[in-house]
Design an enzyme around this catalytic site. Sequence first.
Site, PDB file in Angstrom:
ATOM      1  CG  HIS A  60      -1.691   1.266   1.425  1.00  0.00           C
ATOM      2  ND1 HIS A  60      -2.518   1.869   0.506  1.00  0.00           N
ATOM      3  CD2 HIS A  60      -1.666   2.096   2.503  1.00  0.00           C
ATOM      4  CE1 HIS A  60      -2.965   3.011   1.011  1.00  0.00           C
ATOM      5  NE2 HIS A  60      -2.459   3.167   2.220  1.00  0.00           N
ATOM      6  CG  HIS A  84       0.561   7.096   4.072  1.00  0.00           C
ATOM      7  ND1 HIS A  84       1.021   6.254   3.099  1.00  0.00           N
ATOM      8  CD2 HIS A  84      -0.699   6.689   4.358  1.00  0.00           C
ATOM      9  CE1 HIS A  84       0.075   5.375   2.792  1.00  0.00           C
ATOM     10  NE2 HIS A  84      -0.980   5.617   3.544  1.00  0.00           N
ATOM     11  CD  GLU A  88      -4.568   5.998  10.673  1.00  0.00           C
ATOM     12  OE1 GLU A  88      -4.047   6.257   9.584  1.00  0.00           O
ATOM     13  OE2 GLU A  88      -5.772   5.729  10.805  1.00  0.00           O
ATOM     14  CG  ASP A  89      -2.165   1.830  10.328  1.00  0.00           C
ATOM     15  OD1 ASP A  89      -3.101   2.447  10.878  1.00  0.00           O
ATOM     16  OD2 ASP A  89      -2.139   1.568   9.118  1.00  0.00           O
ATOM     17  CG  ASP A 151      -3.922   6.872   2.214  1.00  0.00           C
ATOM     18  OD1 ASP A 151      -3.666   5.666   2.036  1.00  0.00           O
ATOM     19  OD2 ASP A 151      -4.521   7.312   3.225  1.00  0.00           O
ATOM     20  CG  ASP A 271     -21.608  14.782 -26.327  1.00  0.00           C
ATOM     21  OD1 ASP A 271     -22.636  14.226 -25.901  1.00  0.00           O
ATOM     22  OD2 ASP A 271     -21.293  15.940 -26.040  1.00  0.00           O
TER      23      ASP A 271
HETATM   24 MN    MN Z   1      -2.883   4.577   3.899  1.00  0.00          MN
END
Ligand code: MN
Length: 731
Positions: A60, A84, A88-89, A151, A271
Amino acid sequence: MFAERIDFSHEASLTIDELIKRAEVLLPETDVSILRRCYDFADKHHSGIKRSSGEPYIIHPLNVAATLIKLKMDLDSIMAGLLHDVVEDCDVSPEEISKLFGQPVAQIVVGCTKISKIKFKTKEESQAENFRKMVVAMAQDLRVIIVKLSDRMHNMRTLQYVSKEKQAVKAQETLDIYVPLASRLGINSVKGDLEDLCLRYLHPDIYYRLAEKIAMKKRERESYINETLALIEEKMLEYSVTGEVTGRPKHFYSIYKKMQQRGVDFDQIQDLLAFRVLISNITECYKVLGIIHSAFTPVPGRFKDYIAIPKVNNYQSLHTTVIGPKAERIEIQIRTFEMHEVAERGVAAHWKYKDRNKGPEANKLKWVEELMEFNQNVSSSSEFMDVVKNDLDVGGVFIFTPTGDVKELRYGATPLDFAYAVHTEVGNKTVGAKINGKLVPLKYRLKSGDTVEILTSKTQTPSKDWLKICKTSRAITKIKQYLQKVEREEHRTQGEEILEKALKKFETSIKALDKKQEFKPLLEKYHYKTVEEIFVNLGSGHLPLKEILVNIPSIAVTEEDEIEVPVEEDDSYHKRLQKTARKSSSNDNAVIVDGLDDIQVKMGRCCNPIPGDPIAGIITRGRGITVHTVGCSRISDIEKGRQVNVDWNKNYNFSHPVNIKVTTHDKPGILSKISKSINNAGINIRSAIARSMPDQKGNFIFEIEVKDYSELLKTISSIEQMEEVISVNRA
Ligand code: MN
């Protein structure tokens, strides 16, 4: 070379070696080896974690970084792309990232983390709050949003692996928040792909029906595209113009939107194909347009010149729709290679040439800054959301200034919005507006092509009513700022007076206490920076007097003591009145002359100024001063040395005669109808002259009495609304 749109597809076997190779191509002058360290760091922290697709997590961040390379972002952004998700993780601290990879990278990662923590709910208010936070993050560093968009792009690309419920939530969120942001930042390549992905998950039935229909005719369409391409290239060659010509089916989402707008079915949408011609310079763009219009029949009303008038997100291109070789409508876009870069990458296209003072980049930051300013001035998130949504709406009206400059404002904007778009001071001093030379009310809705002239007066100040008139966040912010400043100043003087009076009972004063730093405990307790803030909060009622006294050490007041709050007595009010009275020496003068008292003032008969008109005075030999409107020809004829500054006396409240000329269709009873309308508005008519003209038109001159300019405007606009009336002018 084929300048196709950027391919953001998920790359399942992307490696760090491949990524570094691409980064080296993008940034040949830069040592990009640090990317491997970022990768190793991220891989270590994400190790053992799998994505919903079953792939190792690190795929990812690798894909996010690849997207940032495709958008040609800088090294910090690419590094942040790899890192990134670690804060957070994986609970990595921002300090650690800062230490290892530098402060800017850490800051981008922290920004992304903050946005990720935003919990989306269905309630409008909370969604607005989220949007507000995104704008705050964006203002700190625009790169945060571009990393975040990359992301989101990869998450949307791999959305098939998550639950149906989550698919719907993510897709809606993307459509509500990320798509408008990508659009406003001009990153159309990201916007187009995100929209199609949203359609796929939000309206799968429509998406797959479109996909099927387009696939069914695939071979037929491809040969048609190639045929048309060859034809365009051939025609260009005849005029020795060379460039790149490409053709492709339009984005599904844009077809879907067209179906909705026109309320038609897929079969009726004609179109479906879009062609694009990329060439080296602007002159050739118009040349190609001419070639195409002579080779194919253009569809009337479909030509748009975004080169002369770029969109607010800086998009530039010529658009036209023509009848193609098989009588099918085709859309053709013509632009230079440079414009194409901007069209695909938007704000990212300017990244390397970033200069805060120049170019489109500066505009974009200005836009964000304006939103930020607005953010600080509104109390409710939904109010903020309204304005933001309006501002993100890229469509608008094109307005001309009297000198021929073009400004784009959003739909529904008024002359007052325009005035604030020109300059805050122009906005604050606006008394009226002329559209194409004709006076209009300030709430007039601007139309594309209008030439707007703003009339200003030195004595004008913004009022609360203006908030109802204005539609742009810039104008609303500036008006609110002004009103807040005035209110704050009132509270400050009130608070100061109350406190001074109260301190007298303790035989001390503000000055004495301030000298001894006696306010310090109070300032610290409330995090006030200055003593003035104490006055403001006391005056506005946010801070009780007793609370102040309790926190002044040398005043022995306790919570239990009874404190009598001094009422703001009449004498201070009287003092204020006296001040204003002194300023405008005599109230029977309509006009105040700078620095001169007791001078004879006359109104110029040539232009007959009324209060609210911008005015100037001319010293006449032996006869005092004559006042003219700023636009009066007398003013420009007289040398500057004989001019004096004059201003309307706000306390003056008498009626002025003024002539208005009304042209109507000649119908019986029209004179009495107009007279009635004027009288109903409480305006006195002194005289009326009527004349009927040979061309079935009626001409009337009314001499009416108005207090000021705004009353005149109101009268004019009420007459204008009558069906039989052709025009109304001040005569
Ligand atoms: Mn992410």
